[in-house]
Motif scaffolding. Structure first.
Motif, PDB file in Angstrom:
ATOM      1  N   ASP A 247       6.181  12.492   0.542  1.00 20.75           N
ATOM      2  CA  ASP A 247       6.120  11.163   1.159  1.00 20.75           C
ATOM      3  C   ASP A 247       7.024  11.202   2.384  1.00 20.75           C
ATOM      4  OD1 ASP A 247       6.001   8.494   1.790  1.00 20.75           O
ATOM      5  OD2 ASP A 247       7.130   7.805   0.045  1.00 20.75           O
TER       6      ASP A 247
ATOM      7  N   ASP B  40      -4.508  -5.824  -2.747  1.00 18.63           N
ATOM      8  CA  ASP B  40      -4.324  -6.985  -3.644  1.00 18.63           C
ATOM      9  C   ASP B  40      -3.982  -8.253  -2.848  1.00 18.63           C
ATOM     10  OD1 ASP B  40      -0.944  -7.034  -4.090  1.00 18.63           O
ATOM     11  OD2 ASP B  40      -1.848  -5.175  -3.425  1.00 18.63           O
ATOM     12  N   LEU B  41      -3.617  -8.075  -1.569  1.00 16.19           N
ATOM     13  CA  LEU B  41      -3.270  -9.237  -0.729  1.00 16.19           C
ATOM     14  C   LEU B  41      -4.368  -9.510   0.312  1.00 16.19           C
ATOM     15  CD1 LEU B  41       0.535  -8.476  -0.042  1.00 16.19           C
ATOM     16  CD2 LEU B  41      -0.449  -9.994  -1.777  1.00 16.19           C
TER      17      LEU B  41
ATOM     18  N   SER C 257      -4.283  -0.347  -3.588  1.00 14.64           N
ATOM     19  CA  SER C 257      -3.105  -1.150  -3.923  1.00 14.64           C
ATOM     20  C   SER C 257      -2.170  -0.256  -4.719  1.00 14.64           C
ATOM     21  CB  SER C 257      -3.482  -2.392  -4.736  1.00 14.64           C
ATOM     22  OG  SER C 257      -2.306  -2.985  -5.257  1.00 14.64           O
ATOM     23  N   ALA C 258      -1.053   0.102  -4.105  1.00 17.43           N
ATOM     24  CA  ALA C 258      -0.055   0.897  -4.837  1.00 17.43           C
ATOM     25  C   ALA C 258       0.503   0.039  -5.967  1.00 17.43           C
ATOM     26  CB  ALA C 258       1.052   1.340  -3.888  1.00 17.43           C
ATOM     27  N   LYS C 259       0.559  -1.264  -5.724  1.00 16.51           N
ATOM     28  CA  LYS C 259       1.121  -2.181  -6.721  1.00 16.51           C
ATOM     29  C   LYS C 259       0.244  -2.226  -7.985  1.00 16.51           C
ATOM     30  CE  LYS C 259       2.550  -6.977  -7.278  1.00 16.51           C
ATOM     31  NZ  LYS C 259       2.301  -8.326  -6.759  1.00 16.51           N
TER      32      LYS C 259
ATOM     33  N   ALA D 216       8.808   9.540   5.624  1.00 17.85           N
ATOM     34  CA  ALA D 216       9.224   8.202   6.054  1.00 17.85           C
ATOM     35  C   ALA D 216       8.438   7.823   7.304  1.00 17.85           C
ATOM     36  CB  ALA D 216      10.716   8.195   6.343  1.00 17.85           C
ATOM     37  N   GLY D 217       7.914   6.601   7.323  1.00 20.58           N
ATOM     38  CA  GLY D 217       7.083   6.191   8.454  1.00 20.58           C
ATOM     39  C   GLY D 217       7.881   5.662   9.632  1.00 20.58           C
ATOM     40  N   GLN D 218       9.157   5.308   9.386  1.00 18.73           N
ATOM     41  CA  GLN D 218       9.922   4.672  10.464  1.00 18.73           C
ATOM     42  C   GLN D 218      10.157   5.619  11.631  1.00 18.73           C
ATOM     43  OE1 GLN D 218      11.037   4.739   7.202  1.00 18.73           O
ATOM     44  NE2 GLN D 218      12.479   3.076   6.875  1.00 18.73           N
TER      45      GLN D 218
ATOM     46  N   ASN E 240      -3.421  -0.017   2.517  1.00 21.03           N
ATOM     47  CA  ASN E 240      -2.726  -0.441   1.291  1.00 21.03           C
ATOM     48  C   ASN E 240      -2.548  -1.963   1.243  1.00 21.03           C
ATOM     49  OD1 ASN E 240      -1.490   0.303  -1.185  1.00 21.03           O
ATOM     50  ND2 ASN E 240       0.518  -0.086  -0.262  1.00 21.03           N
ATOM     51  N   LYS E 241      -2.178  -2.425   0.070  1.00 17.47           N
ATOM     52  CA  LYS E 241      -1.967  -3.853  -0.258  1.00 17.47           C
ATOM     53  C   LYS E 241      -3.296  -4.607  -0.308  1.00 17.47           C
ATOM     54  CE  LYS E 241       2.792  -3.952   1.452  1.00 17.47           C
ATOM     55  NZ  LYS E 241       3.864  -4.751   2.059  1.00 17.47           N
TER      56      LYS E 241
END
Ligand SMILES: Nc1nc2c(ncn2[C@@H]2O[C@H](COP(=O)(O)OP(=O)(O)OP(=O)(O)O)[C@@H](O)[C@H]2O)c(=O)[nH]1
Length: 152
Positions: free
Chosen positions: A18, A79-80, A106-108, A20-22, A76-77
């Motif tokens: 993984d 679910d939102l 959705s990782a959540k 970091a995207g920043q 991603n997300k």
């Protein structure tokens, strides 16, 4: 981390980093994508900005990443989706234009994660059985072949 994915009569074992995207960690990214068979580039469907950033990463991978790297875009997300800013149609059109897989996840809620890795598995060419150490990978299994692939 690792993840094993059934693909036909094979098991593909992914070694996953993984990154970091920043922006402040940007210079570290090549350490991860160099030598990787696949890259999952993630954006947030509720943030248009993250879709722009994703395009910058795709450009970087195309310019500096391994020649045959399999690219997968994960929105991603999902679910939102009631507060989405990025239409799925836009992501699909973009993915098609660069020859990438696209899936909303959705990782959540663990939605479409398996599908994402199965899609990648199908696109990664089989290893040459005579060549050990291709992409840092090697044959591990016997009857049902388990292969080990790097993915970031
Ligand atoms: N609703 C929802 N929230 C999520 C989902 N995935 C991650 N989050 C939330 O989004 C925030 C950021 O998640 P991270 O996993 O830190 O995101 P990241 O992009 O890996 O962050 P960096 O590694 O620092 O770039 C956290 O609050 C998570 O709980 C998802 O699928 N749905």
């Amino acid at each position: 981390m690792t993840k094993t994915v059934p693909c036909g009569n094979e098991l593909h074992k992914f070694l996953i980093w993984d990154t970091a995207g920043q922006e402040r960690f940007h210079s570290l990214a090549p350490m991860y994508y160099r030598g990787s068979a696949a890259a999952v580039i993630v954006y947030d469907i509720t943030k248009q900005d993250s879709f722009h950033t994703l395009k910058k990463w795709v450009k970087e991978l195309k310019e500096h990443g391994p020649e045959n790297i399999v690219m997968a875009i994960a929105g991603n997300k999902c679910d939102l989706s009631d507060i989405r800013e990025v239409p799925l149609k836009d992501a699909k059109e973009y993915a098609e234009s660069i020859g990438a897989i696209v899936v909303e996840t959705s990782a959540k809620n663990a939605i479409n994660i398996e599908e994402l890795f199965q899609g990648i598995s199908r696109k990664i060419p089989p290893l040459d059985p005579h060549e050990n150490g291709n992409n840092g990978a090697m044959k591990l299994g016997k009857q049902t072949t388990q292969t080990s692939r790097r993915c970031c």
